[in-house]
Design a protein around this motif. Structure first.
Motif, short mmCIF file in Angstrom:
data_model
loop_
_atom_site.label_atom_id
_atom_site.label_comp_id
_atom_site.label_asym_id
_atom_site.label_seq_id
_atom_site.Cartn_x
_atom_site.Cartn_y
_atom_site.Cartn_z
N PRO A 19 1.37 -11.34 -4.23
CA PRO A 19 0.73 -10.75 -3.06
C PRO A 19 -0.25 -9.65 -3.44
CG PRO A 19 3.01 -10.04 -3.22
CD PRO A 19 2.78 -11.05 -4.30
N THR A 20 -1.27 -9.53 -2.66
CA THR A 20 -2.25 -8.47 -2.87
C THR A 20 -1.59 -7.14 -2.54
OG1 THR A 20 -4.01 -9.97 -2.24
CG2 THR A 20 -4.52 -7.63 -2.18
N PRO A 21 -1.75 -6.14 -3.39
CA PRO A 21 -1.14 -4.86 -3.06
C PRO A 21 -1.75 -4.29 -1.78
CG PRO A 21 -2.31 -4.77 -5.18
CD PRO A 21 -2.46 -6.14 -4.63
N PRO A 22 -0.93 -3.67 -0.94
CA PRO A 22 -1.48 -3.13 0.30
C PRO A 22 -2.47 -2.00 0.03
CG PRO A 22 0.80 -2.45 0.00
CD PRO A 22 0.48 -3.41 -1.10
N ARG A 23 -3.51 -1.97 0.84
CA ARG A 23 -4.48 -0.88 0.77
C ARG A 23 -4.30 -0.05 2.02
NH1 ARG A 23 -10.42 -2.92 -0.41
NH2 ARG A 23 -10.46 -2.15 1.69
N THR A 24 -4.21 1.20 1.83
CA THR A 24 -4.11 2.07 3.00
C THR A 24 -5.40 2.88 3.10
OG1 THR A 24 -2.94 3.72 1.67
CG2 THR A 24 -1.60 2.23 2.99
N LEU A 25 -6.03 2.74 4.22
CA LEU A 25 -7.24 3.50 4.49
C LEU A 25 -6.90 4.55 5.53
CD1 LEU A 25 -9.75 0.52 4.87
CD2 LEU A 25 -9.53 2.05 2.93
N PRO A 26 -7.49 5.71 5.38
CA PRO A 26 -7.24 6.71 6.42
C PRO A 26 -7.86 6.24 7.73
CG PRO A 26 -8.95 7.46 4.90
CD PRO A 26 -8.39 6.18 4.35
N PRO A 27 -7.31 6.68 8.85
CA PRO A 27 -7.87 6.27 10.14
C PRO A 27 -9.32 6.73 10.29
CG PRO A 27 -5.80 7.47 10.42
CD PRO A 27 -6.18 7.56 8.98
N ILE A 28 -10.07 5.98 11.08
CA ILE A 28 -11.43 6.40 11.42
C ILE A 28 -11.30 7.60 12.35
CG2 ILE A 28 -13.52 5.74 12.65
CD1 ILE A 28 -13.03 2.89 11.74
N THR A 29 -12.05 8.61 12.09
CA THR A 29 -11.99 9.81 12.92
C THR A 29 -13.39 10.26 13.33
OG1 THR A 29 -12.04 11.23 10.96
CG2 THR A 29 -9.86 10.61 11.81
N GLY A 30 -13.42 11.21 14.22
CA GLY A 30 -14.69 11.80 14.65
C GLY A 30 -15.60 10.78 15.29
#
Length: 124
Positions: A19-30
Motif C-alpha cells: 500500500p502507498t504510505p498515507p500522506r497527511t496534508l494540513p487543512p486548507i486555511t485562510g
C-alpha cells in the motif's frame, strides 16, 4: 475456464501489493482553495472550493457529446482541461493551492516512444 482460474489464482498468489504510505496534508486555511477536476464518460467538470467547503467557482461542464463519449483522444482531454480552466474566474484561480483529479475507471492514455500522446487511438 478452469485453466484460466488456475492461472489467475497462481498469478495472484505470486504478487505482493504494497500500500502507498498515507500522506497527511494540513487543512486548507485562510483564503486558499482547492481545484477539483472530474474526467468522466460524458465530459469534464471542475470546481473550486474554499476551506469551508463552499463552492467558489463551478463553470458549466465540457461535454464530449453523444458521439464522442467513447472516442476521445489525448488532445480532447487537453482541450477539455484548458477549456474548463479558462472558464474559471482569474481571482478564484489565483487562490488555488491544491489540485485533485478524478477519472473514469481505468482509462488509459497511449503514448509513443518519446512519451507523447499517440497520434490516434486506432481501432477499438
Amino acid at each position: 475456464a478452469g485453466d484460466t482460474q488456475s492461472m489467475l489464482t497462481a498469478l495472484a498468489s505470486s504478487c505482493s501489493i504494497a500500500p502507498t504510505p498515507p500522506r497527511t496534508l494540513p487543512p486548507i486555511t485562510g483564503n486558499a482553495c482547492a481545484l477539483g477536476y472530474d474526467f468522466g464518460t460524458s465530459g469534464v467538470r471542475c470546481a473550486i472550493v474554499d476551506a469551508s467547503g463552499e463552492i467558489v467557482a463551478n463553470p458549466p461542464g465540457y461535454s464530449w457529446g453523444v458521439a464522442g463519449e467513447r472516442a476521445q483522444e489525448a488532445s480532447d482531454w487537453e482541450e477539455a482541461l484548458f477549456s474548463q480552466l479558462a472558464a474559471l474566474p482569474a481571482d478564484a484561480r489565483a487562490r488555488v493551492s491544491r489540485i485533485a483529479v478524478s477519472g473514469t475507471s481505468g482509462s488509459m492514455l497511449l503514448v509513443d516512444g518519446d512519451g507523447a500522446p499517440a497520434a490516434s487511438r486506432g481501432s477499438p
